[in-house]
Scaffold this motif. Structure first.
Motif, PDB file in Angstrom:
ATOM      1  N   SER A 149     -11.022 -11.082 -12.460  1.00  0.00           N
ATOM      2  CA  SER A 149     -11.128  -9.995 -13.429  1.00  0.00           C
ATOM      3  C   SER A 149     -12.043  -8.871 -12.952  1.00  0.00           C
ATOM      4  CB  SER A 149     -11.625 -10.553 -14.764  1.00  0.00           C
ATOM      5  OG  SER A 149     -10.692 -11.501 -15.250  1.00  0.00           O
ATOM      6  N   PRO A 150     -11.602  -7.629 -13.137  1.00  0.00           N
ATOM      7  CA  PRO A 150     -12.447  -6.491 -12.786  1.00  0.00           C
ATOM      8  C   PRO A 150     -13.487  -6.208 -13.861  1.00  0.00           C
ATOM      9  CG  PRO A 150     -10.339  -5.714 -13.625  1.00  0.00           C
ATOM     10  CD  PRO A 150     -10.261  -7.228 -13.609  1.00  0.00           C
ATOM     11  N   SER A 164      -7.764  -2.356  -9.644  1.00  0.00           N
ATOM     12  CA  SER A 164      -7.982  -3.446 -10.608  1.00  0.00           C
ATOM     13  C   SER A 164      -6.701  -4.226 -10.842  1.00  0.00           C
ATOM     14  CB  SER A 164      -8.442  -2.882 -11.956  1.00  0.00           C
ATOM     15  OG  SER A 164      -9.695  -2.289 -11.822  1.00  0.00           O
ATOM     16  N   ASN A 165      -5.595  -3.480 -10.895  1.00  0.00           N
ATOM     17  CA  ASN A 165      -4.314  -4.125 -11.204  1.00  0.00           C
ATOM     18  C   ASN A 165      -3.646  -4.749  -9.987  1.00  0.00           C
ATOM     19  OD1 ASN A 165      -4.320  -3.681 -13.953  1.00  0.00           O
ATOM     20  ND2 ASN A 165      -3.261  -1.719 -13.811  1.00  0.00           N
ATOM     21  N   SER A 166      -4.136  -4.464  -8.800  1.00  0.00           N
ATOM     22  CA  SER A 166      -3.416  -5.003  -7.638  1.00  0.00           C
ATOM     23  C   SER A 166      -3.899  -6.423  -7.330  1.00  0.00           C
ATOM     24  CB  SER A 166      -3.527  -4.082  -6.420  1.00  0.00           C
ATOM     25  OG  SER A 166      -4.858  -4.029  -6.003  1.00  0.00           O
ATOM     26  N   THR A 167      -3.571  -7.320  -8.239  1.00  0.00           N
ATOM     27  CA  THR A 167      -3.883  -8.731  -8.103  1.00  0.00           C
ATOM     28  C   THR A 167      -2.774  -9.480  -8.833  1.00  0.00           C
ATOM     29  OG1 THR A 167      -5.312 -10.485  -8.971  1.00  0.00           O
ATOM     30  CG2 THR A 167      -5.475  -8.370 -10.057  1.00  0.00           C
ATOM     31  N   ALA A 177      -4.392   1.010 -19.490  1.00  0.00           N
ATOM     32  CA  ALA A 177      -3.759   0.920 -18.158  1.00  0.00           C
ATOM     33  C   ALA A 177      -3.930  -0.460 -17.515  1.00  0.00           C
ATOM     34  CB  ALA A 177      -4.359   1.983 -17.235  1.00  0.00           C
ATOM     35  N   LEU A 178      -4.949  -1.196 -17.928  1.00  0.00           N
ATOM     36  CA  LEU A 178      -5.213  -2.470 -17.247  1.00  0.00           C
ATOM     37  C   LEU A 178      -4.247  -3.546 -17.733  1.00  0.00           C
ATOM     38  CD1 LEU A 178      -9.115  -2.313 -17.314  1.00  0.00           C
ATOM     39  CD2 LEU A 178      -7.609  -1.968 -15.343  1.00  0.00           C
TER      40      LEU A 178
END
Ligand code: ADP
Length: 500
Positions: A273-274, A420-423, A445-446
């Motif tokens: 998690s970011p 953050s989303n590139s996982t 956006a997340l």
């Protein structure tokens, strides 16, 4: 860390003894059918706490038969919802009364600080059960308007026998997220505890029977994943499966469930998690929250804020302060007062975390603090902070599940959203800003199941929790969890008089 090192080398005797080490099936304590046991270990020393019954497929079969019988013939699904509610509530009262003992079992088995177990985890567990006790008599269907001369209603019925597999990081809390809603809806349960931490759930289940729970409604099987766990996931007579654990094991249980009887499965899996610190953030507050977001429970949280993204304007100040905070963290015997961090749960986790820390150093991240084991006994690890972490490093991608903070620098919002989303995970995110537009933009956006803004790890019983992407499916806690344990039956009645 010197002030607490002596305590690590000379552990305190736990203020509790192990009363229950068998399986609890149909209201009775029994040995495993094979007669086998396995040792559960004290993570402070690696020494044996107790030998616990090693449930296997045969024991799971016995437990499922008991749960089936209790569902098909027993009073539980048939008693008034109010009575069910009162039993769950009485159990919550008993649990509260035994907080000290259960918290001590948690600490002994898991290594978490006793103060956190007694003041956070067990009270939250009690709260979850009271919350679901409240739901028991508020579950009902709808009257549905349909085209034509029909009276249509939906019945919300319990689904049947719920199989539940829980992990070792919050043994009691995970027990409550699973058992609370399942029982409130009138189901019966077979729960498999994690092999690292079998002691607390069986103790709690005993209290549940003292509170008036009928035999067979809640069965507890201790044992290993590939045997007892797989037996439950693939059982033809289990109507629903709920699993919390690693993403890899989640894939296995989903496959077992679909290959057997297509039981519906809810999964609560891993995360990366970011925790995003924007340029306008109060740095001191952000440092403290990002520290607890990753280090709480020795870093053994699926929603740990394990990628700390910091805006370049506040980056240097943040790194200095995060490092200072990690160095201040009190590590030591979890039974001692004032200890923030105990040992990791077992040697597998300990070795894995140290291996990932080494990879961080080798891949060129800046080691700001920690980086090694703490002391010479048990599974303690120094609070570790890396700065200048790059997205392609192993420490940036792999779920570490340990006390390791990775700090990344970012320049603008679009960039931090994309990174953050590139996982493959999507469990949670923290946002630290006072700018409403920034908070709104980020939270929409997340791609995550929970967004915490200027806070982290807020776990109210009513707030749903669960993952996007490979962090799982379905939601636990809150009203959302009820639907995991209910069937919806549509009942359509022809009306004789079309004019109605
Ligand atoms: P971890 O790697 O953190 O121990 P796991 O996902 O392996 O996490 O464990 C979570 C729970 O899943 C535990 O109760 C464990 O026994 C169980 N488990 C592990 N492997 C399997 C499996 N093959 N089938 C069913 N349950 C499993």
């Amino acid at each position: 860390y010197k002030s607490t090192l002596a305590a690590v080398e000379d552990p305190i005797t736990p203020p509790v003894s192990v009363k229950y080490n068998q399986l609890l099936i149909n209201g009775q304590f029994v040995d495993a059918a094979s007669g086998k046991t396995f040792p559960t270990l004290d993570p402070r020393t690696g020494e044996v706490i107790a030998h616990v019954a090693e449930g296997d497929v045969e024991d799971v079969n016995r437990a499922v038969s008991a749960a089936r019988k209790a569902f098909d013939e027993g009073p539980w699904p048939r008693m008034t919802a109010y009575e069910r509610s009162r039993i769950i509530w009485r159990f919550a009262d008993l649990l509260e009364k035994h907080t000290d003992e259960i918290a001590a079992l948690e600490t002994w088995d898991n290594g978490k600080p006793y103060e956190q177990a007694a003041k956070v985890e067990i009270p939250m567990t009690v709260r979850i059960f009271r919350y679901y006790a409240g739901w028991a008599d508020k579950i009902h269907g709808l009257t549905v308007p349909a085209d034509g001369p029909y009276h249509v209603q939906t019945l919300h019925e319990p689904i049947g026998v719920a199989g539940q597999i829980i992990p070792w990081n919050f043994p009691m809390l995970m027990f409550s997220w699973k058992v609370g809603p399942a029982l409130a809806c009138g189901n019966t349960v077979v729960i498999k505890t994690a092999e690292q931490t079998p002691l607390s759930a069986v103790y709690a289940a005993k209290l549940f029977h003292e509170a008036g729970l009928p035999d067979g409604v809640l069965n507890v099987v201790s044992g290993f994943g590939p045997t007892a766990g797989a037996g439950l996931a693939s059982h033809m007579d289990v109507d629903k499966l709920a699993f919390t654990g690693s993403t890899d094991t989640g894939k296995i249980v989903l496959e077992l469930a679909s290959k057997s009887n297509l039981k519906p499965v809810t999964l609560e899996l891993g995360g990366k998690s970011p925790f995003i610190v924007c340029e306008d953030a109060d740095v001191d507050q952000a440092v403290e929250l990002s520290h607890s977001a990753v280090f709480f429970n020795q870093g053994q949280c699926c929603c740990a804020g394990s990628r700390t993204f910091v805006h370049e304007r506040v980056y240097n100040e943040f790194v200095e302060k995060a490092k200072a905070r990690a160095i201040e963290r009190t590590v030591g015997d979890p039974f001692r007062e004032g200890i923030e961090q105990g040992p990791q749960v077992d040697s597998d986790q300990f070795e894995k975390i140290l291996r990932i820390i080494r990879s961080g150093v080798e891949s060129g991240a800046n080691l700001e603090a920690g980086g090694d084991r703490f002391g010479t006994t048990g599974y303690y690890i120094q609070p570790t902070v890396f700065s200048d972490v790059q997205d392609d490093m192993l420490i940036a991608k792999e779920e570490i599940f340990g006390p390791v903070q990775s700090i990344f620098k970012f320049k603008d919002l679009d960039e931090v959203i994309q990174r953050s989303n590139s996982t493959r995970y999507g469990l949670a995110a923290g946002i630290f800003t006072h700018n409403l537009d920034t908070a709104n933009t980020l939270s929409r956006a997340l791609k995550v199941g929970t967004v915490w803004i200027n806070c982290y790890d807020v776990f109210d019983a009513a707030i749903p929790f669960g993952g996007y992407k490979m962090s799982g499916n379905g939601r636990e806690k809150g009203i959302y969890s009820l639907s995991n344990y209910l069937q919806v039956k549509a009942v359509v009645t022809s009306l004789n008089n079309p004019a109605w």
